[in-house]
Structures are given as C-alpha cells and as structure tokens.
Scaffold this motif. Structure first.
Motif, short mmCIF file in Angstrom:
data_model
loop_
_atom_site.label_atom_id
_atom_site.label_comp_id
_atom_site.label_asym_id
_atom_site.label_seq_id
_atom_site.Cartn_x
_atom_site.Cartn_y
_atom_site.Cartn_z
N MET A 15 1.84 51.56 33.43
CA MET A 15 2.07 50.19 33.90
C MET A 15 2.46 49.32 32.71
O MET A 15 1.70 49.17 31.77
N HIS A 16 3.66 48.76 32.76
CA HIS A 16 4.21 48.01 31.64
C HIS A 16 4.04 46.50 31.83
O HIS A 16 4.06 45.75 30.86
N ASP A 17 3.86 46.06 33.06
CA ASP A 17 3.85 44.62 33.35
C ASP A 17 2.85 44.36 34.47
O ASP A 17 2.49 45.27 35.22
N TYR A 40 9.06 48.74 35.97
CA TYR A 40 8.68 48.28 34.64
C TYR A 40 8.28 46.79 34.72
O TYR A 40 7.28 46.39 34.19
N HIS A 41 9.16 46.00 35.34
CA HIS A 41 8.99 44.54 35.27
C HIS A 41 8.88 43.89 36.64
O HIS A 41 9.59 44.27 37.57
N HIS A 42 8.02 42.90 36.70
CA HIS A 42 8.01 41.99 37.84
C HIS A 42 8.75 40.73 37.42
O HIS A 42 8.73 40.36 36.24
N PHE A 58 14.19 43.82 23.44
CA PHE A 58 13.53 43.88 24.75
C PHE A 58 13.19 42.47 25.25
O PHE A 58 13.71 42.02 26.25
N HIS A 59 12.26 41.82 24.54
CA HIS A 59 11.72 40.56 25.05
C HIS A 59 11.55 39.55 23.94
O HIS A 59 11.51 39.90 22.76
N GLY A 60 11.39 38.29 24.37
CA GLY A 60 11.19 37.24 23.38
C GLY A 60 10.65 36.00 24.03
O GLY A 60 10.29 35.99 25.21
CO CO Z 1 9.08 44.77 29.23
#
Ligand code: CO
Length: 515
Positions: free
Chosen positions: A239-241, A306-308, A501-503
C-alpha cells in the motif's frame, strides 16, 4: 499501387515516431550526477508576480553506480530539487540525499545493496543469497511540516534536510516516535478542514506470508502525536497511499500474493516475487481517524492502486477517487525497466468508489479512461467534496503511452481542459498552488456550484517538463483556469532532471538570503 506506397510511408512514419518516443522517454532516465545551485536566467513569459514560495520535488536520479545499471526507478537514490520563486525570479538547487547507503556506495564505487525492485549486487545469486538488508533511498517525496523538511521513503524513516541548502541532516525519528527501521509513508495527507492543520500518515510493515500491520499517525504542527493506532491485515500488503476524510482513513489492500523463495535465494528482487491476483477483489477498509469506533471492510472490483486522488463523506457514503491499474503494474517484460514498451505502457484509469457504511455496499464508476496518474487539487479540498482535479496523462486518449500532458477535470460538469507537451515533452506531477487570497475556500455546495467553487481553480500548476529535443528540463507555470493557452512562464534549466515522483509547494522562500 500509389495507395499501397502511401500506406507503406505512413507505417514507416508511425514506426519512426514510436522509436523516437521510446528513445526520448528512456533518455530522461539518464543519471544527473552534478549538484547545482544557480539563478535561472532563461525564462520565457513572465513568472506571476503573486507567486511566492518554494517548489520542492523528490525523485530517483542516479541510474548507474560507476557504470553498473540500476534496474528500476524505485531502486535509484533520491535527489531533491528546489525552485525558490519570488518577485518574478527563481533560484534552482538540486542535491542528493546523503543516506547511509548512498554515501557507502559512492565511496565504494559499486553497488553494495540489493534493490527491492530489480537491482542485484554484482556476482550473481551467490553474492545476493540471504542478503535481506534494505537501503533507505529517500527518493519518493518531500514534505515540509512543523519546520522540518523531510525526504520520504515508505519502507523506512524520513531523512531531515536543511531547507535552504538541501544538505542532509540525517535520519529523523520524529522525537522518538519512530524506532530504527520503522516504515513511514511518502504520502502524508494534510487536513485543513477545521482550521487546525493536521498531518495524517501511515506506515506499513508487510508480513509477506503472515500478517501485515498498518500504523496510522496523526500529528499537529508541533509534531505531537494526536492519534496513533495499528491494524493487522492478513497476507502481503503493498500500500503506497491512503485517503482521508474528516472522520475516516481509507486503506486499500491490493490483490497480490508473495512467494519469497527466489528473493531469499538471491535469484530475484523482493518485488519481483509479488504475484498479481486479478481474480481476487481489492479490499477497502474504512477506519475511524481517532482509532475508536467501528471499522468497515468492503470487497470491491479487482484493481491495483498506487495513488488516490481525494476522498470525502456524502450522507452514509465515503466516496473515494483512485487511479487503478488492471493489475500489479510493477514488472515489465524483463528485469530492466528500460525494456518497457512506450506504446504498451502500464496504464491507470480514474475510478470513483462509493462505500456505503450503512448498507455495506460498494459501487464503482469509471470517471476517466485515459492513462492518468499523479493527481493534484486545491489543498483546502483535502478530504472534502471537490470540483477540480488535475492529472498527468497520456497525450492520446486511446494510447497507453507515457505521461506527456496535463488534464483538468471538472468532476461536476464533466468538462475537460488539456495541455500537452507531446511529442517530445514528458510531464511530472502538476502541483496546484492557490493564488494568495484563495488559500481558503467555502465548502462545495451543489445547489450553488459556481459560487462555492469560484476560487477552487484560482492558482497555478507547477509542472516539471523534460524536453527530449534539448535533453533539458524546464518548469512550466500554467494558469489553472486556462490550461489550453499553455504555460504563462517557462523556467529553463541548464540540464535535465530525471522523472520526479512527488513534491510540495511551500510559501517560504528557501533560496539564497540575498533574494
Ligand atoms: Co506516490
């Protein structure tokens, strides 16, 4: 004959453009080894005068160690970039997180750790057997909360960074809340709904063949723990998110199995031993934020998430918007991610799932069938009904290819806007930044839709774009109300940045003191 020849020419052109796309996509994954700090002097258009603060991004950026290839982006060392923006100017900086593993491998000049997703130490299985050490890569996201800048990686503790220089201070156990090796997600959710900001996040200790444990944390801005509670779920947990509403957390157990033997024997990487189970439903579990009260478990259509995007409460229902793959999208055709076919790319679709807490029924609806990922929206709408969602998407609606465009979805009228960087541009996540004065919003009211959402898209989207034609990256600033007109400003860097990926965007200026 003529039409046959023209068909041949057309096929050759399509083949050429496919090969071009494959080369372009791959080239973005070259290592960026230099660490830079400079004022951006190549600016097209105008940086909005009201845009003030720092965009921070994290992503894997080292794709080889002394020539030995890293086999999957999830195995590559994290590099944090910052764009400090004020008064129409911008200062750029990038720096690797000095994790223990990064420092050791740079000193040794070779790969010393197995990667969880495909990279093995040189020397074959004999050199990898029973080596179960994990390298904390600090490569997934970055959050600024309670005066701490943290580089995040979900299978270990965060690394604290000095925000102005991006120098690594070290592993941060959060005043003793985390023990060495404790998992701490890269997807914190910041809930602003009642005027007291809270950070809600989690850690997953996967049990592989036994029970997995999800720990949920809720922090105030002084890093005091408001809530902390743990849940056991049977079997392997990837579970990533996690999504939140004012009252609930929603966790998802993706349908996968695990056979650890090839991993233990040094033959395959840990994640290469995951087995997709599209024949099994996904499990969605609604847990009270306080840790007190009933839990609700739903079986839903089989998907890998991966993401919601967002979640919210509506009557008896919890509504959850997620990016779902048909099944586990981890492994391409071979051990090296570079072999992924850009015309048959792992693709997620936007799904809305309604979980009825009273009837126990779940229903699912497809909201967008284009390949889409990396959702973004106005931060004040976290956990709340919302109207506008921004996604990084494939350039063509019918083509599962890499992310090259930004899509704005009006979830209430169904209307769309798109801005594309194709054919040779590739986009990162679009970070929505509210215009000063539009940080707070009235609740969405469906009977007064336009009135209650008039400020929800009043701001900018900050998108890092890789231009393969120049092998350089640029920051594009888009007016969130008008994507179609294209960026209002381009901030061109002197080099490329591998896909991040993210920020996050923070209103603080984290650039040189003399700004
Ligand atoms: Co992510």
């Amino acid at each position: 004959m003529l039409s046959f020849r023209s068909a041949q020419t057309k096929n050759a052109a399509i083949q050429n453009s496919k090969e071009q796309l494959q080369r372009d996509w791959l080239r973005n994954y070259e290592s960026l080894k230099e660490e830079n700090a400079y004022w951006i002097d190549a600016i097209e258009g105008e940086i909005p005068a009201a845009l003030h603060g720092t965009l921070l991004r994290n992503g894997p950026a080292l794709y080889d160690i002394n020539g030995q290839r890293i086999m999957h982006p999830f195995d590559a060392d994290g590099m944090v970039s910052s764009f400090a923006i004020a008064n129409g100017r911008a200062f750029f900086r990038n720096r690797y997180v000095r994790t223990e593993g990064f420092v050791a491998e740079q000193q040794a000049g070779k790969v010393l750790y197995r990667g969880a997703f495909g990279t093995q130490k040189p020397g074959g299985w004999f050199n990898n057997v029973f080596d179960l050490r994990l390298k904390n890569l600090a490569n997934t996201s970055v959050v600024y909360w309670g005066n701490r800048l943290l580089a995040l990686w979900e299978a270990g503790e965060p690394h604290r960074l000095e925000p102005n220089t991006l120098e690594t201070i070290g592993l941060d156990p959060l005043d003793g809340i985390l023990c060495p090796g404790n998992e701490f997600s890269a997807h914190p959710r910041i809930d602003f709904h009642d005027g007291t900001p809270r950070m809600v996040t989690f850690g997953v200790k996967t049990g592989f063949t036994s029970q997995s444990v999800v720990t949920i944390y809720e922090f105030d801005e002084q890093w005091h723990v408001i809530h902390r509670h743990a849940y056991g779920l049977p079997g392997v947990m990837f579970m990533h998110d996690m999504a939140i509403t004012p009252n609930h957390c929603i966790i998802v157990q993706n349908p996968i199995d695990y056979n650890p033997v090839p991993y233990l024997l040094g033959i395959r990487a840990a994640a290469q031993c995951l087995v997709a189970r599209p024949d099994r439903p996904s499990l969605m579990v609604v847990i009270p934020r306080t840790g007190e009260g009933p839990m609700y478990t739903f079986e839903t259509h089989s998907t890998f998430i991966y993401h919601h995007a967002n979640a919210f409460e509506q009557g008896d229902e919890v509504v959850l918007d997620s990016l779902g793959y048909d099944s586990l999208p981890l492994n391409g055709s071979g051990p090296d991610f570079r072999d992924t076919d850009v015309m048959d790319f792992p693709a997620a679709r936007l799904w809305r799932t309604r979980l009825n807490l009273k009837t126990g029924q779940a229903s699912t609806q497809l909201l967008e069938s284009r390949n889409c990922e990396l959702p973004s929206y106005h931060p004040a709408r976290e956990g709340q009904p919302y109207r506008y969602l921004y996604l990084s998407v494939a350039a063509q609606a019918q083509q599962d290819s890499p992310l090259q465009a930004i899509l704005k979805l009006d979830l209430h009228t169904g209307s769309q806007q798109i801005w594309s960087a194709a054919p040779r541009g590739f986009v990162s996540e679009a970070v929505f930044v509210p215009r000063p004065g539009s940080e707070q919003l009235p609740p969405l009211d469906e009977t007064k839709l336009d009135e209650s959402t008039s400020a929800e898209d009043d701001g900018w989207l900050l998108v890092l774009v890789y231009d393969a034609a120049r092998h350089r990256s640029s920051l594009a600033i888009l007016d969130a109300r008008n994507l179609v007109q294209g960026p209002v400003a381009w901030l061109h860097l002197r080099h490329h940045i591998p896909p991040t990926f993210h920020g996050t965007f923070v209103p603080e200026w984290f650039g040189p003191a003399s700004a």
